[in-house]
Design an enzyme around this catalytic site. Structure first.
Site, PDB file in Angstrom:
ATOM      1  N   ASP A  14       0.766  -1.182  -0.092  1.00  0.00           N
ATOM      2  CA  ASP A  14      -0.107  -0.273  -0.313  1.00  0.00           C
ATOM      3  C   ASP A  14       0.690   1.238  -0.039  1.00  0.00           C
ATOM      4  OD1 ASP A  14      -1.671   1.839   0.676  1.00  0.00           O
ATOM      5  OD2 ASP A  14      -2.345   1.153   2.536  1.00  0.00           O
ATOM      6  N   HIS A  16      -4.151   4.374   6.698  1.00  0.00           N
ATOM      7  CA  HIS A  16      -3.203   3.865   5.626  1.00  0.00           C
ATOM      8  C   HIS A  16      -1.905   4.347   6.558  1.00  0.00           C
ATOM      9  CE1 HIS A  16      -5.689   3.054   2.198  1.00  0.00           C
ATOM     10  NE2 HIS A  16      -6.456   3.849   2.587  1.00  0.00           N
TER      11      HIS A  16
HETATM   12 ZN   LIG Z   1      -7.954   0.735  -0.869  1.00  0.00          ZN
HETATM   13 ZN   LIG Z   2      -9.267   0.144   2.255  1.00  0.00          ZN
END
Ligand SMILES: [Zn+2]
Ligand SMILES: [Zn+2]
Ligand SMILES: [Zn+2]
Ligand SMILES: [Zn+2]
Lengths: 551, 551
Positions: free
Chosen positions: B192, B365
């Protein structure tokens, strides 16, 4: 009866843009600013938005002048369109005059317009108003506030401002004069609310200059800086940093070139000798001797930076060895376009400086502590927050109350509101026509709500034209209806749908008693049959336009 | 020949959205995630965007399963559309399965789909792949990373994650297992990149809970909280704060109600007894006993909060005495819609908590330091940054290099790129079809570039239909052309323009040698005459559509 003054904002409230405020006293009118706004996403195809000035048109004989606080588009952008409807003498400082002149030339209005240059510190008599120009700091040079003196009292109209203790041109906002006015007595304060949500102080423009020096020092890349074209002091600091580091500077992008020209001619930009170079020539220098100043800080599609990023700029190819500095923050709504350009520059291997935390940009508007200083200095009896969305106006109203103004002495107005002042009272008393006038191509005001609604509908699902040639004698279809679509569906891959659609239209056209039916009725029948069929099969609602030709 | 593994991202690169990655080994395929993206402003009328899966369609017999990291739309939103083209068994955790089920039901796909629930810690065998589910923290409960084991080596696919040391469900991301994998040897890491531009750590979800407690304590207003419906832990914290302060909670907005239902049924939401109440009933309580949890944190036009702000919500009227807490940040592109709702709430006298600095929201995130921890633990031989725009992928690549990976061991790919791995090498080796498939109404893929170009044109300047009834025998006009416009100009105020337009069309139709002319030629002549005339007089370019009917 007590004397009255009226303050009528025609734009700038509940929006950011198209600032315009009317002051009315003793039967006479002056206007402050005449700005445009950029259209929102829902205003399909509109180029720009200007204020509705029907009130001024109706009262043209009473207008004594248009006074401009500074040269930003949201304060001067509507001038050519408005002047075509109401001619008024324009009073402003020199740089603002230079920028207004460009507009007047473009629209062929130079000869018919009286443009009078005034310096900060001077006062202009305009009928029963004496308008005093007061120097302020802002993100464009030569910005002023106004002290509007009448024999009923003085209104201070700040325009856009900040308090910059280390401004680039050496002149701090004239706090002394604002304080004097406060001591003499200020009837009302009308002030910029843009940054009222932000605590503390706005950083000085000089802080960005320090960033430039840091980024330029020892850098062996070509440096490309983008910022708002109108930020003359910002560009000055780029030039200074370049000169200090033995670099040459070239400028690209129409608005940047225009403003460079005006501000250099008028002495607002001080370019060390042999520093500026033509964009075509600078390329022959080593990369570490080049600085390019460009438009495109908002990622605008036709801007020079956008064209560099997407390899369509005629003179500049960017890649590894280039450093792009984005000296601006994205205006709300432009985040995605800026981001697209940054991504494309990364893809080309360009180093991009774009982080908020790097002090690449400072705002031109006062934050809370600065606003408090202005309130404390001017000590107005009444207060009108201007230049802001609803939440900003309200927060500014609370700030004013914290500074000691009574709630009933604050007016949160709408565009068009009539704010009526006596020496003792302030109230909202009715309104004048106001609103958005759309400029589209060369048309001003010829696109309205209906046209926009249609554009939205067309944008979402396209359209389907059904041509129905019918006999003038008996109303019979003379040939099968022809179907034309645009923006609806890819026709070549939807042949069966198109064939079925033709059947549906034909059946509808031939249904019922066709003889007695007029065109309107026939169109209605076909339209609803086709619309229903399309919604059922595709869950879409294109605009269906039946066309009956009787022959 | 050395064994090879292929990693083929079909979405999620150079964009935020429609995440989908294909893993191929020993002739078999597994797919990770199947997300949708929201259309950009230039995709007029498009409802949503899904990945082009023609590669999967072509290779359907080799697919062993679809594995889902978590239940966000950008990871599961394309499932119904893709399953209709390629059926695959779906493996995911329980909450994700609950959300996928809602979609399958809506699209009538429940019976035809194999949906297998897996718990974090378990491993699923899928052909030559063994897929291990590893618990991670994220802004939706029950998120996992995958360790994809093959006998060539292990790939760690993080999915969306952060490291939250004080998560709401008590379970910290399984760093121990990631570290073990690192010791055993990780061939490649796919991670990510969303927050790789941000230094430091993402704040814990618990920080927002503290904010709620502070805002709830001693508050005598009704409290309305809006957040992302899928953020189960956030909603849990609202409920906890409410229960602690003796308040009842009602929920409004379709997606919020759906997710509340699923997460409560599955045990992901723990609601103290007698805390939840129907929205219709909660109104009878005193204001300081009410909490309303609502959709609309992005200012979406049909959301419950939008309707409250604009007085079209059926059950809730807001005004003074209400406190709205916006527990979300605006996704880029939504700033203006959020701002519109906030302004309207202010106008109604509502207190709005919306400031970034107030810790009303945390990201889901990982920031730079968290990403470094994952790199340090897994110590992969190769690295593929996923889930990010170009600049994020590049910055993530640099971060990986700072952590010791060689530049040649990092692949910045495009959607469709084939990343080919051996145990020793990684290279980009060609590509498979990829791209955006548009969903509009019930149509999937029937709107393409041409249709969109037409919609854009129609949106900007509208259109003008010119109907030309001509004699089939001699090509003469049988009656003056009829002109129909939509979205172009307000016709009733432009009568002279319309009359002149008719003349221009008529002249063009009758010019030249009409007998030999075919329909295409006639259309072309009229179209260019009309277009030129319109551009000259209005500076606009509506779409001009000549329709010839031969009779
Ligand atoms: Zn995502
Ligand atoms: Zn997500
Ligand atoms: Zn300004
Ligand atoms: Zn302004």
């Amino acid at each position: 009866m007590a004397e009255k003054m009226k303050i009528i904002p025609l734009g700038g409230l509940n929006e950011i843009g198209k600032n315009m405020t009317v002051y009315e006293f003793g039967g006479e009118i002056i206007v402050v600013d005449c700005g445009m706004a950029f259209p929102g996403d829902d205003l399909y195809g509109i180029d720009l938005v200007i204020p509705d000035v029907s009130y001024l048109i109706k009262n043209r004989s009473r207008i004594r002048g248009l006074f401009l606080t500074h040269g930003h588009e949201d304060h001067i952008g509507a001038i050519p369109y408005v002047l075509k409807q109401v001619n008024m003498p324009i009073y402003c400082t020199r740089l603002t005059a230079g920028l207004v002149k460009l507009k007047l030339e473009e629209h062929g209005l130079i000869k018919s317009t009286k443009l009078i240059t005034v310096e900060a510190g001077e006062t202009v008599r305009a009928g029963k108003f004496n308008v005093e120009f007061i120097h302020v700091n802002h993100s464009i040079a030569d910005s002023v506030a106004f002290a509007i003196h009448t024999h009923m009292g003085t209104v201070v109209h700040t325009g856009d401002f900040k308090i910059d203790s280390t401004p680039i041109d050496g002149e701090v906002i004239d706090l002394a004069r604002l304080g004097e006015l406060g001591k003499e007595g200020v009837l009302a304060l009308c002030a910029d609310s843009t940054n009222v949500e932000r605590p503390g102080f706005t950083m000085s423009e000089k802080a960005v200059g320090h960033t430039f020096k840091r980024l330029f020092a020892g850098c062996d890349q070509r440096i490309i800086v983008t910022t708002f074209a109108s930020n003359v002091h910002r560009v000055q600091q780029v030039i200074d940093a370049a000169a200090e580091n033995g670099r040459k500077v070239a400028v690209t992008g129409r608005s940047m070139e225009n403003i460079m020209k005006v501000s250099t001619e008028l002495g607002y930009m001080k370019v060390p000798k042999n520093t500026l170079m033509d964009i075509a020539k600078i390329k022959s220098l080593p990369k570490n001797k080049q600085v390019i100043v460009t438009t495109g800080s908002q990622g605008e599609e036709m801007s020079a930076l956008y064209r560099m990023a997407f390899s369509t700029h005629k003179q500049i190819d960017v890649g590894p060895g280039d450093k792009v500095i984005i000296s601006a923050s994205a205006i709300p709504g432009n985040e995605k376009t800026v981001s697209r350009v940054v991504n494309e520059l990364f893809r080309k291997g360009v180093e991009v400086c774009y982080n908020r935390s790097d002090m690449l940009h400072v705002s031109g508007h006062a934050c809370q502590e600065e606003l408090k200083i202005i309130h404390a200095l001017t000590r107005p009896r009444f207060f009108v927050p201007l230049h802001g969305e609803q939440r900003m106006l309200q927060i500014h109203s609370r700030l004013a109350q914290d500074m000691g103004i009574e709630p009933t002495h604050v007016a949160i107005a709408e565009n068009g509101s009539i704010i009526e002042l006596t020496t003792k009272t302030m109230k909202l008393n009715g309104s004048v026509p106001s609103g958005e006038v759309f400029v589209d191509g060369s048309g001003v005001g010829d696109v309205g709500a209906v046209v926009l609604r249609d554009r939205k509908r067309l944008a979402e699902d396209g359209m389907v034209v059904v041509v129905l040639p019918v006999s003038a004698q008996n109303g019979a279809l003379l040939s099968p209806p022809e179907i034309i679509t645009r923006g609806f569906i890819y026709v070549k891959e939807s042949e069966s749908l198109m064939a079925e659609l033709q059947n549906v239209a034909m059946e509808a056209a031939e249904s019922g008693s066709r003889k007695r039916r007029d065109d309107g009725e026939l169109r209605g029948t076909v339209k609803s049959a086709v619309s229903n069929y399309l919604f059922k099969t595709t869950k879409r609602s294109p605009m269906v336009i039946p066309v009956v030709t009787r022959l």
